[in-house]
Design a protein around this motif. Structure first.
Motif, mmCIF file in Angstrom:
data_model
loop_
_atom_site.group_PDB
_atom_site.id
_atom_site.type_symbol
_atom_site.label_atom_id
_atom_site.label_comp_id
_atom_site.label_asym_id
_atom_site.label_seq_id
_atom_site.Cartn_x
_atom_site.Cartn_y
_atom_site.Cartn_z
ATOM 1 N N ALA A 1 18.467 9.668 -2.282
ATOM 2 C CA ALA A 1 19.795 9.089 -2.105
ATOM 3 C C ALA A 1 20.114 8.936 -0.619
ATOM 4 C CB ALA A 1 20.836 9.979 -2.769
ATOM 5 N N GLY A 2 20.975 7.955 -0.302
ATOM 6 C CA GLY A 2 21.391 7.776 1.077
ATOM 7 C C GLY A 2 21.869 6.370 1.342
ATOM 8 N N LEU A 3 22.255 6.133 2.585
ATOM 9 C CA LEU A 3 22.770 4.828 2.979
ATOM 10 C C LEU A 3 21.725 3.741 2.806
ATOM 11 C CD1 LEU A 3 25.138 3.267 4.275
ATOM 12 C CD2 LEU A 3 24.106 3.779 6.509
ATOM 13 N N GLU A 4 20.465 4.047 3.202
ATOM 14 C CA GLU A 4 19.367 3.077 3.042
ATOM 15 C C GLU A 4 18.429 3.571 1.940
ATOM 16 O OE1 GLU A 4 18.027 4.763 6.864
ATOM 17 O OE2 GLU A 4 19.708 5.542 5.710
ATOM 18 N N PRO A 5 17.725 2.658 1.284
ATOM 19 C CA PRO A 5 16.750 3.090 0.273
ATOM 20 C C PRO A 5 15.647 3.929 0.921
ATOM 21 C CG PRO A 5 17.194 0.728 0.094
ATOM 22 C CD PRO A 5 17.807 1.192 1.382
ATOM 23 N N ARG A 6 15.430 5.096 0.381
ATOM 24 C CA ARG A 6 14.387 5.989 0.880
ATOM 25 C C ARG A 6 13.657 6.603 -0.309
ATOM 26 N NH1 ARG A 6 13.657 5.699 6.602
ATOM 27 N NH2 ARG A 6 15.685 5.106 7.468
ATOM 28 N N GLY A 7 12.497 7.192 -0.029
ATOM 29 C CA GLY A 7 11.749 7.846 -1.089
ATOM 30 C C GLY A 7 10.784 8.864 -0.531
ATOM 31 N N ALA A 8 10.235 9.671 -1.429
ATOM 32 C CA ALA A 8 9.215 10.651 -1.062
ATOM 33 C C ALA A 8 8.089 10.576 -2.080
ATOM 34 C CB ALA A 8 9.792 12.066 -1.022
ATOM 35 N N LEU A 9 6.882 10.754 -1.608
ATOM 36 C CA LEU A 9 5.712 10.871 -2.473
ATOM 37 C C LEU A 9 5.349 12.346 -2.579
ATOM 38 C CD1 LEU A 9 3.508 8.068 -0.863
ATOM 39 C CD2 LEU A 9 4.953 7.846 -2.898
ATOM 40 N N ILE A 10 5.208 12.830 -3.795
ATOM 41 C CA ILE A 10 4.704 14.185 -4.029
ATOM 42 C C ILE A 10 3.344 14.018 -4.695
ATOM 43 C CG2 ILE A 10 5.101 16.412 -5.119
ATOM 44 C CD1 ILE A 10 8.078 15.832 -5.049
ATOM 45 N N ALA A 11 2.292 14.226 -3.913
ATOM 46 C CA ALA A 11 0.935 13.919 -4.362
ATOM 47 C C ALA A 11 0.111 15.189 -4.445
ATOM 48 C CB ALA A 11 0.271 12.929 -3.411
ATOM 49 N N LEU B 1 0.829 -1.211 0.000
ATOM 50 C CA LEU B 1 0.000 0.000 0.000
ATOM 51 C C LEU B 1 0.857 1.252 0.000
ATOM 52 C CD1 LEU B 1 -3.051 -0.663 2.365
ATOM 53 C CD2 LEU B 1 -2.918 -0.784 -0.126
ATOM 54 N N GLY B 2 2.177 1.071 0.088
ATOM 55 C CA GLY B 2 3.080 2.206 0.115
ATOM 56 C C GLY B 2 4.184 2.069 -0.909
ATOM 57 N N TRP B 3 5.038 3.069 -0.922
ATOM 58 C CA TRP B 3 6.224 3.080 -1.777
ATOM 59 C C TRP B 3 7.382 3.516 -0.906
ATOM 60 C CZ3 TRP B 3 9.450 7.043 -3.904
ATOM 61 C CH2 TRP B 3 10.307 6.591 -4.915
ATOM 62 N N HIS B 4 8.415 2.662 -0.814
ATOM 63 C CA HIS B 4 9.470 2.845 0.181
ATOM 64 C C HIS B 4 8.860 2.990 1.572
ATOM 65 C CE1 HIS B 4 13.208 2.958 -2.089
ATOM 66 N NE2 HIS B 4 12.591 3.650 -3.040
ATOM 67 N N LEU C 1 18.715 8.000 8.416
ATOM 68 C CA LEU C 1 19.197 8.017 9.793
ATOM 69 C C LEU C 1 20.385 8.958 9.990
ATOM 70 C CD1 LEU C 1 18.997 4.177 10.566
ATOM 71 C CD2 LEU C 1 17.348 5.963 11.191
ATOM 72 N N ARG C 2 21.117 9.237 8.910
ATOM 73 C CA ARG C 2 22.292 10.116 9.020
ATOM 74 C C ARG C 2 21.933 11.524 8.563
ATOM 75 N NH1 ARG C 2 27.076 7.053 5.901
ATOM 76 N NH2 ARG C 2 25.736 7.702 4.153
ATOM 77 N N ARG C 3 22.422 12.526 9.307
ATOM 78 C CA ARG C 3 22.054 13.902 8.964
ATOM 79 C C ARG C 3 22.524 14.276 7.567
ATOM 80 N NH1 ARG C 3 22.744 19.217 12.727
ATOM 81 N NH2 ARG C 3 20.924 18.291 13.731
ATOM 82 N N ARG C 4 23.719 13.846 7.165
ATOM 83 C CA ARG C 4 24.184 14.217 5.829
ATOM 84 C C ARG C 4 23.296 13.624 4.746
ATOM 85 N NH1 ARG C 4 28.302 10.832 7.752
ATOM 86 N NH2 ARG C 4 28.659 8.878 6.605
ATOM 87 N N ASP C 5 22.724 12.457 5.007
ATOM 88 C CA ASP C 5 21.763 11.890 4.060
ATOM 89 C C ASP C 5 20.471 12.694 4.064
ATOM 90 O OD1 ASP C 5 23.498 9.881 3.303
ATOM 91 O OD2 ASP C 5 22.635 8.380 4.644
ATOM 92 N N ARG C 6 20.001 13.060 5.252
ATOM 93 C CA ARG C 6 18.755 13.825 5.335
ATOM 94 C C ARG C 6 18.890 15.168 4.626
ATOM 95 N NH1 ARG C 6 19.054 11.806 10.669
ATOM 96 N NH2 ARG C 6 19.661 13.818 11.565
ATOM 97 N N GLN C 7 20.037 15.816 4.791
ATOM 98 C CA GLN C 7 20.251 17.101 4.142
ATOM 99 C C GLN C 7 20.166 16.947 2.620
ATOM 100 O OE1 GLN C 7 21.535 20.331 5.984
ATOM 101 N NE2 GLN C 7 20.098 19.206 7.259
ATOM 102 N N ARG C 8 20.801 15.919 2.109
ATOM 103 C CA ARG C 8 20.759 15.670 0.667
ATOM 104 C C ARG C 8 19.342 15.328 0.216
ATOM 105 N NH1 ARG C 8 24.439 11.100 -2.484
ATOM 106 N NH2 ARG C 8 23.773 11.622 -4.617
ATOM 107 N N GLN C 9 18.624 14.556 1.023
ATOM 108 C CA GLN C 9 17.269 14.165 0.663
ATOM 109 C C GLN C 9 16.323 15.361 0.653
ATOM 110 O OE1 GLN C 9 16.839 11.162 3.679
ATOM 111 N NE2 GLN C 9 18.057 9.673 2.541
ATOM 112 N N MET C 10 16.452 16.243 1.620
ATOM 113 C CA MET C 10 15.627 17.451 1.616
ATOM 114 C C MET C 10 15.951 18.339 0.413
ATOM 115 S SD MET C 10 15.238 18.542 5.633
ATOM 116 C CE MET C 10 16.856 18.038 6.229
ATOM 117 N N THR C 11 17.226 18.390 0.046
ATOM 118 C CA THR C 11 17.616 19.151 -1.142
ATOM 119 C C THR C 11 16.971 18.559 -2.390
ATOM 120 O OG1 THR C 11 19.714 19.809 -0.119
ATOM 121 C CG2 THR C 11 19.577 19.923 -2.526
#
Length: 242
Positions: free
Chosen positions: A111-121, A87-90, A139-149
């Protein structure tokens, strides 16, 4: 503020929520989708972003059966999955109250250490269009920063409209760590939502873009909400500017 369940949504407002379901495994280590559905129903939300709605291993079947959430909470899962058993994606899903519906979806790998994703609905409902970004950051701040970017870059390619970001942002600091979302988003802290047994961190957040304002918000921590998952659900009532 913390409360058992939020009061009924005031007229003219949109209630949004975010809930990390922990694959419907509660503090008693039992997987109980019916308990989760009761908690979700108690939120009284129009739009709920959920994380960890699917089990971890391929083919990642859902932990919250469609018939349970539809029958017991009166909500419909938005069609975001790319398999027949999820019912979800990532792990990210969207639950919608009638008559809200999704008119467009963009799945954004992060992008990041673990597979992650975002839904833009892009949603439509009684109060008009609403764009929802649903995500579960790394889980890592440097990954989160890149993901938010990455999320901001994807939003910049789309027409602007009222947008809310919902999810488990995994940031332990109370006010830091969200610079890539500035100045478009205002990040709100409804309260400490993790760990459900003894909340010490506001990992789950709501962020509003231009055109939206938070009128009320909170964390539900009493009753079954305090034991259905390792996270507590958060919620907010939004109004449109103008």
């Amino acid at each position: 503020m913390d409360m058992p369940y939020p009061p009924k949504t005031p007229p003219g407002l949109i209630r949004v929520a975010s809930y990390n379901l922990h694959k419907c495994v509660g503090l008693d280590r039992r997987r109980d989708p019916h308990r989760v559905a009761r908690v979700v129903a108690g939120l009284g939300a129009d739009v709920i972003a959920v994380q960890e709605i699917d089990k971890r291993l391929p083919p990642r079947p859902t932990s919250l059966p469609r018939e349970v959430i539809e029958r017991e909470a009166g909500l419909s899962p938005a069609p975001v999955a790319d398999t027949r058993v999820s019912l979800g994606w990532h792990g990210n899903g969207l639950l919608l109250a009638p008559p809200w519906r999704m008119v467009h979806l963009h799945r954004l790998p992060l992008a990041g250490l673990e597979p992650r994703g975002a839904l833009i609905a892009d949603l439509t409902g009684p109060s008009g269009p609403l764009r929802v970004v649903a995500t579960h950051l790394g889980l890592r701040r440097r990954d989160r920063q890149r993901q938010m970017t990455q999320i901001m870059a994807a939003l910049n390619l789309r027409h602007h409209g009222p947008t809310v970001l919902l999810g488990d942002l995994n940031e332990w600091a109370a006010h830091e760590g969200f610079a890539p979302l500035d100045p478009y988003f205002t990040v709100h802290n409804p309260g400490r939502s993790f760990h459900a047994r003894r909340p010490v961190a506001a990992l789950d957040r709501i962020a509003t873009g231009p055109g939206l304002r938070v009128r009320h918000m909170g964390v539900c921590r009493s009753g079954e909400a305090g034991r259905a998952s390792d996270h507590l659900p958060i919620w907010a009532d939004l109004s449109r500017d103008g």
